[in-house]
Design an enzyme around this catalytic site. Structure first.
Site, PDB file in Angstrom:
ATOM      1  N   SER A 195     -83.924 -13.299 -90.801  1.00  0.00           N
ATOM      2  CA  SER A 195     -84.731 -14.281 -90.013  1.00  0.00           C
ATOM      3  C   SER A 195     -84.372 -13.421 -87.949  1.00  0.00           C
ATOM      4  CB  SER A 195     -84.152 -15.878 -90.128  1.00  0.00           C
ATOM      5  OG  SER A 195     -84.850 -16.658 -91.037  1.00  0.00           O
TER       6      SER A 195
HETATM    7  N1  SAH Z   1     -80.817 -16.260 -94.965  1.00  0.00           N
HETATM    8  C1  SAH Z   1     -81.641 -15.038 -94.820  1.00  0.00           C
HETATM    9  C2  SAH Z   1     -83.328 -14.703 -94.351  1.00  0.00           C
HETATM   10  C3  SAH Z   1     -84.044 -15.920 -95.804  1.00  0.00           C
HETATM   11  S1  SAH Z   1     -85.655 -15.582 -96.439  1.00  0.00           S
HETATM   12  C4  SAH Z   1     -81.115 -13.885 -94.209  1.00  0.00           C
HETATM   13  O1  SAH Z   1     -80.301 -14.280 -93.805  1.00  0.00           O
HETATM   14  O2  SAH Z   1     -81.835 -12.472 -94.743  1.00  0.00           O
HETATM   15  C5  SAH Z   1     -86.124 -17.322 -97.093  1.00  0.00           C
HETATM   16  C6  SAH Z   1     -85.646 -16.203 -98.814  1.00  0.00           C
HETATM   17  O3  SAH Z   1     -85.448 -17.475 -99.499  1.00  0.00           O
HETATM   18  C7  SAH Z   1     -86.093 -15.487 -99.268  1.00  0.00           C
HETATM   19  O4  SAH Z   1     -85.376 -14.160 -99.873  1.00  0.00           O
HETATM   20  C8  SAH Z   1     -86.420 -16.107-100.787  1.00  0.00           C
HETATM   21  O5  SAH Z   1     -86.902 -15.158-101.780  1.00  0.00           O
HETATM   22  C9  SAH Z   1     -86.463 -17.599-101.088  1.00  0.00           C
HETATM   23  N2  SAH Z   1     -86.280 -17.704-101.981  1.00  0.00           N
HETATM   24  C10 SAH Z   1     -87.791 -18.610-101.159  1.00  0.00           C
HETATM   25  N3  SAH Z   1     -87.646 -19.546-102.258  1.00  0.00           N
HETATM   26  C11 SAH Z   1     -86.367 -19.841-102.744  1.00  0.00           C
HETATM   27  C12 SAH Z   1     -85.381 -20.527-104.088  1.00  0.00           C
HETATM   28  N4  SAH Z   1     -86.270 -22.064-104.731  1.00  0.00           N
HETATM   29  N5  SAH Z   1     -84.813 -20.659-104.748  1.00  0.00           N
HETATM   30  C13 SAH Z   1     -83.435 -19.342-103.605  1.00  0.00           C
HETATM   31  N6  SAH Z   1     -84.095 -18.692-102.706  1.00  0.00           N
HETATM   32  C14 SAH Z   1     -84.986 -18.669-102.738  1.00  0.00           C
END
Ligand code: SAH
Length: 230
Positions: A64
Protein backbone atom coordinates in the site's frame (compact mmCIF):
# COMPACT_ATOMS: atom_id res chain seq x y z
CA UNK A 1 21.58 4.10 -2.74
CA UNK A 2 23.00 3.48 0.75
CA UNK A 3 21.28 3.22 4.14
CA UNK A 4 21.79 6.89 5.02
CA UNK A 5 20.27 8.05 1.73
CA UNK A 6 17.19 5.90 2.29
CA UNK A 7 16.92 7.31 5.82
CA UNK A 8 17.09 10.84 4.46
CA UNK A 9 14.25 10.11 1.99
CA UNK A 10 12.19 8.50 4.77
CA UNK A 11 12.51 11.67 6.82
CA UNK A 12 11.45 13.89 3.89
CA UNK A 13 8.29 11.80 3.28
CA UNK A 14 7.51 11.81 6.99
CA UNK A 15 7.79 15.58 7.27
CA UNK A 16 5.35 15.95 4.37
CA UNK A 17 2.89 13.51 5.98
CA UNK A 18 3.10 15.35 9.30
CA UNK A 19 2.42 18.68 7.56
CA UNK A 20 -0.58 17.24 5.73
CA UNK A 21 -2.00 15.85 9.00
CA UNK A 22 -1.71 12.14 8.15
CA UNK A 23 0.82 11.42 10.89
CA UNK A 24 -0.30 12.70 14.27
CA UNK A 25 1.27 10.60 16.99
CA UNK A 26 4.87 10.37 18.10
CA UNK A 27 4.62 6.59 18.19
CA UNK A 28 3.58 6.21 14.53
CA UNK A 29 6.23 8.74 13.54
CA UNK A 30 8.99 6.85 15.36
CA UNK A 31 7.85 3.48 14.01
CA UNK A 32 7.88 4.79 10.42
CA UNK A 33 11.44 6.05 10.90
CA UNK A 34 12.59 2.64 12.16
CA UNK A 35 11.20 0.25 9.53
CA UNK A 36 12.99 0.31 6.14
CA UNK A 37 10.30 0.13 3.41
CA UNK A 38 13.08 -0.54 0.87
CA UNK A 39 13.68 -3.95 2.50
CA UNK A 40 10.10 -5.05 1.76
CA UNK A 41 10.20 -4.44 -1.99
CA UNK A 42 11.36 -6.60 -4.89
CA UNK A 43 15.01 -5.62 -5.57
CA UNK A 44 14.30 -3.70 -8.77
CA UNK A 45 11.86 -1.39 -6.97
CA UNK A 46 14.07 -0.57 -3.96
CA UNK A 47 14.99 2.86 -5.30
CA UNK A 48 11.30 3.81 -5.42
CA UNK A 49 10.72 2.89 -1.76
CA UNK A 50 9.79 6.41 -0.67
CA UNK A 51 7.39 7.23 -3.46
CA UNK A 52 4.08 7.60 -1.65
CA UNK A 53 2.21 5.24 -3.97
CA UNK A 54 1.28 1.54 -4.06
CA UNK A 55 4.04 -0.55 -5.69
CA UNK A 56 3.75 -4.04 -7.26
CA UNK A 57 5.09 -6.95 -5.19
CA UNK A 58 4.14 -9.74 -7.62
CA UNK A 59 1.13 -12.05 -8.07
CA UNK A 60 -1.00 -9.01 -8.99
CA UNK A 61 -0.69 -7.57 -5.47
CA UNK A 62 0.71 -4.28 -4.15
CA UNK A 63 2.34 -2.83 -1.06
CA UNK A 64 0.00 0.00 0.00
CA UNK A 65 0.96 3.67 -0.39
CA UNK A 66 2.84 5.09 2.60
CA UNK A 67 0.11 7.54 3.64
CA UNK A 68 -2.50 4.75 3.62
CA UNK A 69 -0.33 2.50 5.80
CA UNK A 70 0.15 5.34 8.29
CA UNK A 71 -3.52 6.44 8.31
CA UNK A 72 -4.46 2.86 9.25
CA UNK A 73 -1.77 2.73 11.94
CA UNK A 74 -3.05 5.96 13.51
CA UNK A 75 -6.61 4.56 13.58
CA UNK A 76 -5.43 1.32 15.22
CA UNK A 77 -3.94 3.10 18.26
CA UNK A 78 -1.33 0.40 18.86
CA UNK A 79 0.61 0.17 22.09
CA UNK A 80 3.12 -2.17 23.68
CA UNK A 81 1.99 -5.71 24.46
CA UNK A 82 -1.11 -5.80 22.22
CA UNK A 83 -2.10 -8.84 20.17
CA UNK A 84 -2.75 -7.93 16.53
CA UNK A 85 -4.23 -9.81 13.57
CA UNK A 86 -3.44 -8.61 10.06
CA UNK A 87 -5.29 -10.00 7.05
CA UNK A 88 -3.27 -9.55 3.84
CA UNK A 89 0.44 -9.90 4.66
CA UNK A 90 1.68 -8.91 1.19
CA UNK A 91 5.28 -7.75 1.60
CA UNK A 92 5.21 -7.88 5.42
CA UNK A 93 5.84 -4.12 5.72
CA UNK A 94 2.62 -3.24 7.54
CA UNK A 95 3.09 -6.23 9.87
CA UNK A 96 6.63 -5.08 10.70
CA UNK A 97 5.37 -1.56 11.52
CA UNK A 98 2.71 -3.08 13.79
CA UNK A 99 5.44 -5.18 15.45
CA UNK A 100 7.55 -2.09 16.03
CA UNK A 101 4.58 -0.52 17.84
CA UNK A 102 3.53 -3.50 19.99
CA UNK A 103 6.84 -5.19 20.75
CA UNK A 104 7.82 -5.59 24.36
CA UNK A 105 10.04 -8.12 26.10
CA UNK A 106 7.37 -10.43 27.38
CA UNK A 107 4.19 -9.73 25.39
CA UNK A 108 2.86 -8.53 22.07
CA UNK A 109 2.45 -10.47 18.85
CA UNK A 110 1.37 -9.78 15.28
CA UNK A 111 -0.36 -12.70 13.54
CA UNK A 112 -0.55 -12.06 9.82
CA UNK A 113 -2.46 -14.10 7.24
CA UNK A 114 -1.81 -14.27 3.48
CA UNK A 115 -3.68 -16.29 0.86
CA UNK A 116 -0.88 -16.37 -1.76
CA UNK A 117 1.83 -18.74 -0.53
CA UNK A 118 4.84 -17.21 -2.35
CA UNK A 119 3.92 -13.81 -0.87
CA UNK A 120 3.71 -15.30 2.64
CA UNK A 121 7.22 -16.72 2.08
CA UNK A 122 8.49 -13.38 0.66
CA UNK A 123 7.04 -11.51 3.65
CA UNK A 124 8.57 -13.88 6.19
CA UNK A 125 11.97 -13.43 4.54
CA UNK A 126 11.60 -9.63 4.79
CA UNK A 127 10.49 -9.86 8.41
CA UNK A 128 13.50 -12.01 9.33
CA UNK A 129 15.88 -9.69 7.44
CA UNK A 130 14.63 -6.61 9.29
CA UNK A 131 14.72 -8.20 12.76
CA UNK A 132 10.95 -8.51 13.54
CA UNK A 133 10.69 -12.32 13.52
CA UNK A 134 10.36 -12.51 17.31
CA UNK A 135 7.02 -10.66 17.22
CA UNK A 136 5.47 -11.76 13.90
CA UNK A 137 3.90 -15.08 12.87
CA UNK A 138 2.86 -15.61 9.24
CA UNK A 139 0.01 -17.94 8.22
CA UNK A 140 -0.94 -19.11 4.74
CA UNK A 141 -4.74 -19.40 4.51
CA UNK A 142 -8.01 -17.60 3.81
CA UNK A 143 -7.90 -14.70 6.27
CA UNK A 144 -11.53 -13.71 5.66
CA UNK A 145 -12.24 -16.40 8.27
CA UNK A 146 -9.70 -14.87 10.67
CA UNK A 147 -7.44 -17.04 12.81
CA UNK A 148 -9.87 -18.53 15.36
CA UNK A 149 -7.29 -20.63 17.22
CA UNK A 150 -5.37 -17.49 18.25
CA UNK A 151 -8.40 -15.25 19.00
CA UNK A 152 -9.29 -12.88 20.55
CA UNK A 153 -7.24 -10.04 19.07
CA UNK A 154 -6.94 -6.53 20.54
CA UNK A 155 -6.58 -5.11 17.05
CA UNK A 156 -7.47 -6.36 13.56
CA UNK A 157 -6.02 -4.76 10.43
CA UNK A 158 -7.42 -5.79 7.05
CA UNK A 159 -5.33 -4.60 4.09
CA UNK A 160 -7.58 -5.87 1.28
CA UNK A 161 -11.10 -4.63 0.48
CA UNK A 162 -14.10 -6.72 1.48
CA UNK A 163 -17.74 -6.47 0.32
CA UNK A 164 -18.78 -6.54 4.02
CA UNK A 165 -17.15 -6.88 7.40
CA UNK A 166 -16.53 -10.64 7.74
CA UNK A 167 -18.56 -11.84 10.78
CA UNK A 168 -15.69 -14.10 12.01
CA UNK A 169 -13.48 -11.02 12.34
CA UNK A 170 -16.07 -9.25 14.52
CA UNK A 171 -16.27 -12.38 16.67
CA UNK A 172 -12.50 -12.63 16.98
CA UNK A 173 -12.10 -8.97 18.01
CA UNK A 174 -11.44 -8.53 21.72
CA UNK A 175 -13.63 -6.30 23.91
CA UNK A 176 -12.30 -3.61 24.00
CA UNK A 177 -10.86 -3.83 20.52
CA UNK A 178 -10.41 -1.92 17.26
CA UNK A 179 -10.56 -3.15 13.66
CA UNK A 180 -9.66 -1.16 10.53
CA UNK A 181 -11.00 -2.51 7.23
CA UNK A 182 -11.67 -1.22 3.70
CA UNK A 183 -15.25 -2.10 2.76
CA UNK A 184 -16.87 -1.75 -0.66
CA UNK A 185 -16.87 -2.82 -4.30
CA UNK A 186 -14.29 -4.66 -6.32
CA UNK A 187 -11.52 -2.06 -6.98
CA UNK A 188 -14.02 0.80 -6.60
CA UNK A 189 -16.16 2.71 -4.09
CA UNK A 190 -14.48 1.49 -0.97
CA UNK A 191 -14.56 3.18 2.43
CA UNK A 192 -12.08 2.79 5.23
CA UNK A 193 -14.18 1.62 8.17
CA UNK A 194 -13.07 1.72 11.80
CA UNK A 195 -14.93 -0.77 13.99
CA UNK A 196 -14.73 -0.47 17.74
CA UNK A 197 -15.96 -3.14 20.13
CA UNK A 198 -16.59 -1.77 23.58
CA UNK A 199 -18.69 -3.17 26.45
CA UNK A 200 -20.35 -5.64 24.12
CA UNK A 201 -21.36 -2.98 21.60
CA UNK A 202 -20.07 -2.38 18.08
CA UNK A 203 -19.44 1.19 16.88
CA UNK A 204 -18.62 1.88 13.26
CA UNK A 205 -17.06 5.03 11.82
CA UNK A 206 -16.44 5.74 8.16
CA UNK A 207 -13.09 7.38 7.36
CA UNK A 208 -13.57 8.07 3.66
CA UNK A 209 -12.74 6.70 0.24
CA UNK A 210 -9.84 4.32 -0.42
CA UNK A 211 -8.71 1.85 -3.12
CA UNK A 212 -7.43 -1.60 -2.15
CA UNK A 213 -6.95 -4.93 -3.92
CA UNK A 214 -9.81 -7.34 -3.14
CA UNK A 215 -10.05 -9.67 -0.15
CA UNK A 216 -10.70 -13.00 -1.85
CA UNK A 217 -12.20 -15.75 0.23
CA UNK A 218 -15.24 -17.22 1.93
CA UNK A 219 -16.33 -13.92 3.53
CA UNK A 220 -14.70 -11.69 0.90
CA UNK A 221 -15.09 -11.67 -2.87
CA UNK A 222 -15.36 -14.97 -4.68
CA UNK A 223 -14.51 -15.73 -8.25
CA UNK A 224 -17.80 -15.70 -10.09
CA UNK A 225 -19.33 -12.88 -8.01
CA UNK A 226 -21.27 -10.29 -9.96
CA UNK A 227 -19.49 -6.94 -10.04
CA UNK A 228 -21.79 -4.15 -8.84
CA UNK A 229 -21.43 -0.44 -8.15
CA UNK A 230 -22.45 -0.41 -4.51
N1 SAH B 1 -0.23 -5.28 4.00
C1 SAH B 1 0.53 -5.53 2.80
C2 SAH B 1 -0.17 -5.13 1.52
C3 SAH B 1 -1.32 -5.99 1.28
S1 SAH B 1 -1.97 -6.12 -0.34
C4 SAH B 1 1.90 -4.91 2.86
O1 SAH B 1 2.26 -4.28 3.86
O2 SAH B 1 2.67 -5.11 1.92
C5 SAH B 1 -3.32 -7.19 0.12
C6 SAH B 1 -2.92 -8.62 0.35
O3 SAH B 1 -4.07 -9.33 0.78
C7 SAH B 1 -2.42 -9.34 -0.90
O4 SAH B 1 -1.15 -9.86 -0.67
C8 SAH B 1 -3.46 -10.44 -1.11
O5 SAH B 1 -2.93 -11.64 -1.64
C9 SAH B 1 -3.98 -10.64 0.29
N2 SAH B 1 -5.29 -11.30 0.40
C10 SAH B 1 -6.39 -11.17 -0.39
N3 SAH B 1 -7.40 -11.94 0.06
C11 SAH B 1 -6.93 -12.58 1.18
C12 SAH B 1 -7.50 -13.53 2.10
N4 SAH B 1 -8.75 -13.96 1.99
N5 SAH B 1 -6.71 -13.95 3.11
C13 SAH B 1 -5.44 -13.53 3.26
N6 SAH B 1 -4.85 -12.64 2.41
C14 SAH B 1 -5.58 -12.17 1.39
Amino acid sequence: MNKEEFEKQRLIVLERLIRSGVVKSKRVKNAFLKVPREDFLPRKLRLRAYEDTPLPIGWGQTISAIHMVLIMLEELKLSKGLKVLEIGTGSGYHAALCAELIKSNSKGCVYTVERIKPLAVFALKNIVKTGYRKWVRVFHRDGSKGLPEKAPFDRILVTAASPCIPPPLIEQLNDPGIMVIPVGGLHLWQDLVVVEKIKGRIKQVNRGGVAFVPLIGEYGFKYGDEITDN
